[in-house]
Design a protein around this motif. Structure first.
Motif, PDB file in Angstrom:
ATOM      1  N   ILE A 161       0.847  -1.200   0.000  1.00 28.96           N
ATOM      2  CA  ILE A 161       0.000   0.000   0.000  1.00 28.96           C
ATOM      3  C   ILE A 161       0.882   1.249   0.000  1.00 28.96           C
ATOM      4  O   ILE A 161       1.970   1.261   0.577  1.00 28.96           O
ATOM      5  CB  ILE A 161      -0.945   0.002   1.227  1.00 28.96           C
ATOM      6  N   LYS A 162       0.410   2.294  -0.624  1.00 26.84           N
ATOM      7  CA  LYS A 162       1.174   3.540  -0.657  1.00 26.84           C
ATOM      8  C   LYS A 162       1.114   4.217   0.717  1.00 26.84           C
ATOM      9  O   LYS A 162       0.208   3.949   1.523  1.00 26.84           O
ATOM     10  CB  LYS A 162       0.601   4.483  -1.708  1.00 26.84           C
ATOM     11  N   PRO A 163       2.062   5.104   1.026  1.00 23.90           N
ATOM     12  CA  PRO A 163       1.940   5.895   2.247  1.00 23.90           C
ATOM     13  C   PRO A 163       0.627   6.690   2.234  1.00 23.90           C
ATOM     14  O   PRO A 163       0.277   7.318   1.234  1.00 23.90           O
ATOM     15  CB  PRO A 163       3.153   6.832   2.179  1.00 23.90           C
ATOM     16  N   GLY A 164      -0.102   6.607   3.341  1.00 25.89           N
ATOM     17  CA  GLY A 164      -1.385   7.277   3.409  1.00 25.89           C
ATOM     18  C   GLY A 164      -2.523   6.495   2.790  1.00 25.89           C
ATOM     19  O   GLY A 164      -3.653   6.998   2.726  1.00 25.89           O
ATOM     20  N   GLY A 165      -2.249   5.261   2.345  1.00 23.89           N
ATOM     21  CA  GLY A 165      -3.278   4.439   1.722  1.00 23.89           C
ATOM     22  C   GLY A 165      -4.176   3.758   2.747  1.00 23.89           C
ATOM     23  O   GLY A 165      -3.952   3.844   3.958  1.00 23.89           O
ATOM     24  N   THR A 166      -5.193   3.079   2.241  1.00 19.74           N
ATOM     25  CA  THR A 166      -6.185   2.444   3.097  1.00 19.74           C
ATOM     26  C   THR A 166      -6.260   0.947   2.815  1.00 19.74           C
ATOM     27  O   THR A 166      -6.363   0.529   1.656  1.00 19.74           O
ATOM     28  CB  THR A 166      -7.583   3.056   2.865  1.00 19.74           C
ATOM     29  N   ILE A 167      -6.202   0.154   3.889  1.00 17.35           N
ATOM     30  CA  ILE A 167      -6.389  -1.291   3.796  1.00 17.35           C
ATOM     31  C   ILE A 167      -7.705  -1.634   4.479  1.00 17.35           C
ATOM     32  O   ILE A 167      -7.938  -1.247   5.624  1.00 17.35           O
ATOM     33  CB  ILE A 167      -5.231  -2.053   4.475  1.00 17.35           C
ATOM     34  N   VAL A 168      -8.566  -2.373   3.772  1.00 17.30           N
ATOM     35  CA  VAL A 168      -9.844  -2.807   4.327  1.00 17.30           C
ATOM     36  C   VAL A 168      -9.790  -4.321   4.550  1.00 17.30           C
ATOM     37  O   VAL A 168      -9.514  -5.079   3.622  1.00 17.30           O
ATOM     38  CB  VAL A 168     -11.013  -2.458   3.388  1.00 17.30           C
ATOM     39  N   VAL A 169     -10.046  -4.737   5.778  1.00 12.56           N
ATOM     40  CA  VAL A 169     -10.070  -6.165   6.112  1.00 12.56           C
ATOM     41  C   VAL A 169     -11.505  -6.649   5.942  1.00 12.56           C
ATOM     42  O   VAL A 169     -12.404  -6.257   6.697  1.00 12.56           O
ATOM     43  CB  VAL A 169      -9.565  -6.423   7.547  1.00 12.56           C
ATOM     44  N   VAL A 170     -11.710  -7.495   4.937  1.00 13.12           N
ATOM     45  CA  VAL A 170     -13.054  -7.954   4.580  1.00 13.12           C
ATOM     46  C   VAL A 170     -13.335  -9.345   5.150  1.00 13.12           C
ATOM     47  O   VAL A 170     -14.465  -9.657   5.508  1.00 13.12           O
ATOM     48  CB  VAL A 170     -13.229  -7.978   3.048  1.00 13.12           C
ATOM     49  N   SER A 171     -12.311 -10.174   5.228  1.00  9.24           N
ATOM     50  CA  SER A 171     -12.516 -11.570   5.619  1.00  9.24           C
ATOM     51  C   SER A 171     -12.821 -11.701   7.109  1.00  9.24           C
ATOM     52  O   SER A 171     -12.468 -10.840   7.918  1.00  9.24           O
ATOM     53  CB  SER A 171     -11.280 -12.407   5.268  1.00  9.24           C
TER      54      SER A 171
END
Length: 357
Positions: free
Chosen positions: A263-273
């Motif tokens: 992910i880029k700096p300042g990006g967003t990771i969404v945990v779906v599982s």
């Protein structure tokens, strides 16, 4: 009628049970198709999780095991209860399968999916799509157009999960998204993102699922993490900056680690599982890259927009259906395939009455 009911871990039985009564404010539905969800597999392998154990009734539904399973369903209305005036007999519908405490509003924008003791029809009680018929409160019944086949319509529920994950991510047209895992939810999340103008990169070990992602047109790039360095590939595709958003769809820690690096700096990771165990996260990377790590559960007012994407032809659900079975094959041809040979299938649909086979 016949129904598949969860008794305990590893114990699902096909029972004969009474047809549910259609009461005031409810809709009676002949179930056409019901998908087998990863949540169902988790219950079978590790449960009870969402299913209230025998002797411990759910505080809202008042039910405990055995519970009729199935929450990814489509069907045709066969009866409407008193007071229901905007649904007709013979109409195609899908179900938003929530069990919500009646003291809370379920209007869009109220975060009803986060209310105490929230559960799902087909897990927490109130019937399920793995029964021939089901009675559902009107508010949870969504009509669909005649041009949407009922087998494809059974995927609208998991597609709504992907839609809500997209909303949670804040992804914008022109962004690059990395999805960890091309199982049903990963693929359907990818379908939503592509429909919204996002470039999609998927990381997936299964060759069949990688091919499905490309053939269905929901991924621009499908990477095999056993053969390439996913982080390097994503950086190469983004001029070195990294993915704008990422989606964890495997409940595998090494996949989450990869997303943190890609992910880029300042990006967003969404945990779906849904995770059945604790995960570890390199918090130093989270801090120095100012990563937003977000959870997502179910959907909240997302069904109408999701249905519109399908009815308008912006999303084609047919490619993701890889098997159709009856209730008699639920364990041997359904659960066993998805647990032990999941690289060979995406979405297996069940016809509770057998009429669709």
């Amino acid at each position: 009628m016949k129904a598949a009911r969860f008794y305990d871990r590893g114990d699902i039985r096909i029972d004969e049970i009474p047809v549910p009564e259609v009461t005031a404010g409810t809709v009676g539905i002949d179930v056409a198709w019901c998908g087998i969800c990863g949540s169902d597999l988790h219950e079978y392998l590790d449960g009870p999780i969402f299913v209230p154990p025998a002797g411990h009734p759910h505080p809202i539904s008042g039910e405990d095991a055995p519970i009729t399973l199935g929450h990814e369903m489509s069907g045709v209305v066969y009866a409407v209860g008193e007071g229901v005036t905007d649904i007709e007999i013979g109409q195609k519908v899908v179900v938003e399968p929530y069990i919500i405490d009646p003291q809370y509003s379920t209007e869009p924008g109220t975060n009803y999916h986060l209310t105490p003791n929230m559960n799902f029809i087909g897990l927490g009680g109130r019937g399920g799509g793995l029964g021939e018929k089901i009675t559902v409160e009107r508010r949870w019944v969504h009509p669909i157009a005649d041009n949407v086949p009922l087998d494809e319509a059974a995927l609208i529920e998991p597609l709504s999960v992907g839609y809500h994950a997209y909303v949670r991510s804040g992804a914008q047209e022109g962004d690059v998204a990395l999805i960890g895992g091309a199982g049903p939810i990963g693929l359907l999340t990818a379908a939503v993102l592509k429909a919204k103008g996002v470039t999609v990169v998927i990381s997936e070990l299964s060759e069949l699922r990688r091919q499905k992602a490309i053939e269905a047109g929901v991924a621009d790039h499908a990477l095999d993490p056993s053969q390439v360095n996913v982080v390097d590939e994503v950086r190469a595709l983004t001029d070195g900056r990294g993915a704008d958003v990422a989606f964890e769809c495997t409940s595998v820690n090494v996949v989450l680690d990869t997303l943190v690096d890609a992910i880029k700096p300042g990006g967003t990771i969404v945990v779906v599982s849904i995770w059945g165990k604790r995960a570890s996260v390199d918090l130093q990377k989270l801090v120095v890259k100012e990563i937003d790590l977000r959870g997502t559960i179910g959907y909240m007012g997302n069904h109408p927009a999701t249905i519109d994407l399908v009815e308008s032809g912006k999303i084609d659900l047919k490619p993701f259906i890889t098997g159709k079975i009856g209730l008699d094959g639920l364990i041997d041809r359904g659960f066993d395939t998805l647990i032990n040979r999941n690289e060979t299938a995406v979405k297996i649909l069940v016809s509770p009455s057998g009429a669709g086979l």
